[in-house]
Design a protein around this motif. Structure first.
Motif, PDB file in Angstrom:
ATOM      1  N   ALA A  82     -52.740  19.482  31.449  1.00 41.96           N
ATOM      2  CA  ALA A  82     -51.682  19.840  32.398  1.00 41.96           C
ATOM      3  C   ALA A  82     -50.406  19.056  32.110  1.00 41.96           C
ATOM      4  O   ALA A  82     -49.290  19.599  32.184  1.00 41.96           O
ATOM      5  N   LEU A  83     -50.539  17.781  31.782  1.00 40.24           N
ATOM      6  CA  LEU A  83     -49.368  16.960  31.462  1.00 40.24           C
ATOM      7  C   LEU A  83     -48.684  17.457  30.189  1.00 40.24           C
ATOM      8  O   LEU A  83     -47.450  17.522  30.123  1.00 40.24           O
ATOM      9  N   LEU A  84     -49.473  17.824  29.181  1.00 39.36           N
ATOM     10  CA  LEU A  84     -48.901  18.367  27.951  1.00 39.36           C
ATOM     11  C   LEU A  84     -48.222  19.709  28.206  1.00 39.36           C
ATOM     12  O   LEU A  84     -47.170  20.012  27.622  1.00 39.36           O
ATOM     13  N   GLU A  85     -48.823  20.515  29.084  1.00 41.04           N
ATOM     14  CA  GLU A  85     -48.208  21.794  29.455  1.00 41.04           C
ATOM     15  C   GLU A  85     -46.836  21.563  30.078  1.00 41.04           C
ATOM     16  O   GLU A  85     -45.846  22.207  29.704  1.00 41.04           O
ATOM     17  N   ALA A  86     -46.759  20.628  31.017  1.00 44.12           N
ATOM     18  CA  ALA A  86     -45.484  20.332  31.667  1.00 44.12           C
ATOM     19  C   ALA A  86     -44.485  19.760  30.681  1.00 44.12           C
ATOM     20  O   ALA A  86     -43.289  20.089  30.717  1.00 44.12           O
ATOM     21  N   ASP A  87     -44.946  18.899  29.767  1.00 46.56           N
ATOM     22  CA  ASP A  87     -44.050  18.264  28.809  1.00 46.56           C
ATOM     23  C   ASP A  87     -43.488  19.281  27.826  1.00 46.56           C
ATOM     24  O   ASP A  87     -42.366  19.126  27.333  1.00 46.56           O
ATOM     25  N   ASP A  88     -44.235  20.333  27.548  1.00 44.01           N
ATOM     26  CA  ASP A  88     -43.847  21.331  26.551  1.00 44.01           C
ATOM     27  C   ASP A  88     -42.958  22.427  27.123  1.00 44.01           C
ATOM     28  O   ASP A  88     -42.245  23.099  26.382  1.00 44.01           O
ATOM     29  N   ARG A  89     -42.967  22.606  28.426  1.00 43.76           N
ATOM     30  CA  ARG A  89     -42.285  23.745  29.036  1.00 43.76           C
ATOM     31  C   ARG A  89     -40.792  23.495  29.225  1.00 43.76           C
ATOM     32  O   ARG A  89     -40.379  22.432  29.715  1.00 43.76           O
ATOM     33  N   ASN A  90     -39.990  24.490  28.866  1.00 46.64           N
ATOM     34  CA  ASN A  90     -38.544  24.373  28.999  1.00 46.64           C
ATOM     35  C   ASN A  90     -38.070  24.457  30.439  1.00 46.64           C
ATOM     36  O   ASN A  90     -36.922  24.101  30.735  1.00 46.64           O
TER      37      ASN A  90
ATOM     38  N   ASP B 212     -46.850   8.299  27.031  1.00 46.20           N
ATOM     39  CA  ASP B 212     -46.311   8.823  25.785  1.00 46.20           C
ATOM     40  C   ASP B 212     -45.513  10.110  25.943  1.00 46.20           C
ATOM     41  O   ASP B 212     -44.661  10.411  25.097  1.00 46.20           O
ATOM     42  N   MET B 213     -45.779  10.908  26.970  1.00 50.03           N
ATOM     43  CA  MET B 213     -45.052  12.159  27.142  1.00 50.03           C
ATOM     44  C   MET B 213     -43.572  11.898  27.360  1.00 50.03           C
ATOM     45  O   MET B 213     -43.173  10.817  27.822  1.00 50.03           O
ATOM     46  N   HIS B 214     -42.738  12.851  27.000  1.00 51.91           N
ATOM     47  CA  HIS B 214     -41.297  12.644  27.029  1.00 51.91           C
ATOM     48  C   HIS B 214     -40.695  12.750  28.427  1.00 51.91           C
ATOM     49  O   HIS B 214     -39.670  12.132  28.704  1.00 51.91           O
ATOM     50  N   LYS B 215     -41.312  13.525  29.298  1.00 51.64           N
ATOM     51  CA  LYS B 215     -40.727  13.765  30.618  1.00 51.64           C
ATOM     52  C   LYS B 215     -41.261  12.769  31.646  1.00 51.64           C
ATOM     53  O   LYS B 215     -42.409  12.329  31.553  1.00 51.64           O
ATOM     54  N   PRO B 216     -40.451  12.413  32.623  1.00 49.56           N
ATOM     55  CA  PRO B 216     -40.862  11.420  33.623  1.00 49.56           C
ATOM     56  C   PRO B 216     -41.884  11.981  34.614  1.00 49.56           C
ATOM     57  O   PRO B 216     -41.879  13.172  34.927  1.00 49.56           O
ATOM     58  N   VAL B 217     -42.738  11.083  35.096  1.00 51.26           N
ATOM     59  CA  VAL B 217     -43.785  11.447  36.054  1.00 51.26           C
ATOM     60  C   VAL B 217     -43.698  10.539  37.269  1.00 51.26           C
ATOM     61  O   VAL B 217     -43.624   9.302  37.127  1.00 51.26           O
ATOM     62  N   ILE B 218     -43.715  11.132  38.441  1.00 50.84           N
ATOM     63  CA  ILE B 218     -43.719  10.399  39.705  1.00 50.84           C
ATOM     64  C   ILE B 218     -45.113  10.488  40.309  1.00 50.84           C
ATOM     65  O   ILE B 218     -45.625  11.587  40.538  1.00 50.84           O
ATOM     66  N   ALA B 219     -45.739   9.349  40.560  1.00 50.83           N
ATOM     67  CA  ALA B 219     -47.024   9.333  41.260  1.00 50.83           C
ATOM     68  C   ALA B 219     -46.754   9.306  42.762  1.00 50.83           C
ATOM     69  O   ALA B 219     -46.038   8.434  43.263  1.00 50.83           O
ATOM     70  N   LYS B 220     -47.324  10.254  43.463  1.00 54.46           N
ATOM     71  CA  LYS B 220     -47.208  10.348  44.922  1.00 54.46           C
ATOM     72  C   LYS B 220     -48.534   9.875  45.512  1.00 54.46           C
ATOM     73  O   LYS B 220     -49.553  10.536  45.385  1.00 54.46           O
ATOM     74  N   VAL B 221     -48.521   8.701  46.138  1.00 52.16           N
ATOM     75  CA  VAL B 221     -49.764   8.013  46.491  1.00 52.16           C
ATOM     76  C   VAL B 221     -49.931   7.899  47.999  1.00 52.16           C
ATOM     77  O   VAL B 221     -49.069   7.353  48.688  1.00 52.16           O
ATOM     78  N   GLN B 222     -51.064   8.403  48.488  1.00 48.99           N
ATOM     79  CA  GLN B 222     -51.458   8.237  49.874  1.00 48.99           C
ATOM     80  C   GLN B 222     -52.925   7.845  49.920  1.00 48.99           C
ATOM     81  O   GLN B 222     -53.663   8.070  48.961  1.00 48.99           O
ATOM     82  N   GLY B 223     -53.355   7.236  51.015  1.00 44.06           N
ATOM     83  CA  GLY B 223     -54.767   6.881  51.145  1.00 44.06           C
ATOM     84  C   GLY B 223     -55.186   5.876  50.093  1.00 44.06           C
ATOM     85  O   GLY B 223     -54.481   4.913  49.803  1.00 44.06           O
ATOM     86  N   ASN B 224     -56.337   6.123  49.480  1.00 43.83           N
ATOM     87  CA  ASN B 224     -56.876   5.209  48.484  1.00 43.83           C
ATOM     88  C   ASN B 224     -56.298   5.473  47.099  1.00 43.83           C
ATOM     89  O   ASN B 224     -56.265   6.616  46.636  1.00 43.83           O
ATOM     90  N   CYS B 225     -55.865   4.406  46.453  1.00 41.42           N
ATOM     91  CA  CYS B 225     -55.488   4.425  45.043  1.00 41.42           C
ATOM     92  C   CYS B 225     -56.194   3.214  44.437  1.00 41.42           C
ATOM     93  O   CYS B 225     -55.639   2.112  44.376  1.00 41.42           O
ATOM     94  N   LEU B 226     -57.438   3.417  44.036  1.00 43.32           N
ATOM     95  CA  LEU B 226     -58.305   2.308  43.666  1.00 43.32           C
ATOM     96  C   LEU B 226     -58.827   2.473  42.246  1.00 43.32           C
ATOM     97  O   LEU B 226     -59.034   3.581  41.770  1.00 43.32           O
ATOM     98  N   ALA B 227     -59.055   1.345  41.582  1.00 38.30           N
ATOM     99  CA  ALA B 227     -59.688   1.297  40.258  1.00 38.30           C
ATOM    100  C   ALA B 227     -59.056   2.334  39.328  1.00 38.30           C
ATOM    101  O   ALA B 227     -57.888   2.203  38.964  1.00 38.30           O
ATOM    102  N   GLY B 228     -59.811   3.369  38.911  1.00 41.94           N
ATOM    103  CA  GLY B 228     -59.272   4.378  38.013  1.00 41.94           C
ATOM    104  C   GLY B 228     -58.044   5.084  38.562  1.00 41.94           C
ATOM    105  O   GLY B 228     -57.223   5.584  37.792  1.00 41.94           O
ATOM    106  N   GLY B 229     -57.893   5.112  39.880  1.00 42.16           N
ATOM    107  CA  GLY B 229     -56.683   5.664  40.468  1.00 42.16           C
ATOM    108  C   GLY B 229     -55.455   4.861  40.087  1.00 42.16           C
ATOM    109  O   GLY B 229     -54.377   5.410  39.852  1.00 42.16           O
ATOM    110  N   THR B 230     -55.614   3.525  40.005  1.00 44.30           N
ATOM    111  CA  THR B 230     -54.483   2.695  39.567  1.00 44.30           C
ATOM    112  C   THR B 230     -54.239   2.872  38.074  1.00 44.30           C
ATOM    113  O   THR B 230     -53.098   2.733  37.620  1.00 44.30           O
ATOM    114  N   ASP B 231     -55.287   3.165  37.290  1.00 44.67           N
ATOM    115  CA  ASP B 231     -55.075   3.451  35.869  1.00 44.67           C
ATOM    116  C   ASP B 231     -54.074   4.581  35.705  1.00 44.67           C
ATOM    117  O   ASP B 231     -53.206   4.546  34.822  1.00 44.67           O
ATOM    118  N   LEU B 232     -54.188   5.606  36.542  1.00 44.08           N
ATOM    119  CA  LEU B 232     -53.256   6.726  36.490  1.00 44.08           C
ATOM    120  C   LEU B 232     -51.889   6.361  37.041  1.00 44.08           C
ATOM    121  O   LEU B 232     -50.861   6.550  36.389  1.00 44.08           O
TER     122      LEU B 232
END
Length: 304
Positions: A44-52, A117-137
């Motif tokens: 999904a991230l690659l799809e977004a990064d590739d789309r004009n 590594d992707m060229h376009k910026p990403v905003i993480a929208k965080v509510q509730g739990n953001c734990l362990a692997g969630g923080t990795d993202l």
């Protein structure tokens, strides 16, 4: 037809007004991660990064949580019946050695690194739990905006390992990185903003507007210029060792997995005998509510 994203079993994907929205869609599991879900996210991230027609991406979680971490219910979570459709003895899957563990951690790490590594910026929208692997993202995203009452931390560091995706040091510096990892304590969103772990923390009812407004403002800048901004800042992080540190973090996590210390040994025994829920409860009991109790963070204005 999407070029990169062929399956969306665990995600929602949409594009509108130059903004791609990618939603982790396992709300019944608190959006816990597993290999199939991370593979979809990469696509999904690659799809977004590739789309004009996309200039910026919002990454969010369906339901009450952003992401509660990795799905620990089984080593092969994400496969039907919990078992992968191949001969596990033929592959590294069973982590027979430290190198096997490193190899597997690195494969998962590559899926997370797409955010960096992707060229376009990403905003993480965080509510509730953001734990362990969630923080990795979240910490690999270019911006993190959370609610004041979001819970952010890596409690698995108490017994299970060290973060294999390591961006803590770059957000909060050495002392706070050690403070968080050496206790596995969590921060409320408001406190996370005060130490620079996230860009901003807002009341729950304002989260949508805060994230949408930042995405809207960014979206008016041409994608090529956004890429230049992102890549120069990320190059600075690489010059500070960010890419090398990821490899070392995976190796240190694999090393930590070999420990036969009493807390890790007890956790594995509890999980085998009583299940994940009981093992987590016993692991975390000594820490009370598990929240950071720094005076200047938790004064009268501290999150409740």
């Amino acid at each position: 037809m999407n070029k990169h994203l062929r399956s969306t079993e665990y995600l929602l994907f949409s594009v509108e007004n130059r903004i791609a929205r990618i939603t982790l869609n396992r709300p019944d599991k608190r959006n816990a991660l597993h290999p199939a879900m991370l593979t979809e996210l990469r696509d999904a991230l690659l799809e977004a990064d590739d789309r004009n027609d996309v200039n910026v991406v919002i990454l969010e979680g369906a339901g009450k949580d952003f992401c509660a971490g990795y799905d620990l219910a089984g080593a092969y979570a994400g496969f039907e019946g919990g078992t992968p459709p191949w001969d596990v003895n033929r592959y590294r899957t069973t982590n027979k050695s430290i190198d096997d563990d490193c190899w597997n951690l690195e494969q998962t790490q590559k899926l997370n690194m797409v955010l960096f590594d992707m060229h376009k910026p990403v905003i993480a929208k965080v509510q509730g739990n953001c734990l362990a692997g969630g923080t990795d993202l979240a910490l690999m995203c270019d911006f993190v905006i959370c609610t004041e009452t979001a819970k952010i931390g890596f409690p698995a560091a108490r017994a299970n390992g060290t973060p294999p995706v390591q961006m803590w040091i770059y957000h909060v510096g050495p002392q706070w990185a050690k403070r968080m990892l050496m206790t596995g304590d969590n921060l409320w969103g408001r406190e996370a903003a005060r130490i620079g772990l996230v860009l901003d923390a807002v009341p729950v009812e304002e989260l949508d507007n805060a994230v949408n407004e930042l995405a809207r403002r960014i979206s008016f800048v041409d994608a090529e210029l956004l890429s230049a901004h992102k890549r120069i800042v990320n190059t600075a992080l690489e010059l500070q060792g960010a890419k090398t540190l990821q490899r070392l973090a995976a190796e240190m996590d694999a090393r930590a997995h070999l420990t036969q210390g009493p807390r890790r040994t007890q956790f594995k025994a509890d999980m085998a005998e009583h299940g994940l829920k009981d093992a987590l409860k016993k692991r975390d009991e000594p820490y009370g509510d598990g929240m950071v109790k720094a005076h200047w963070l938790n004064g009268e204005e501290g999150a409740k």
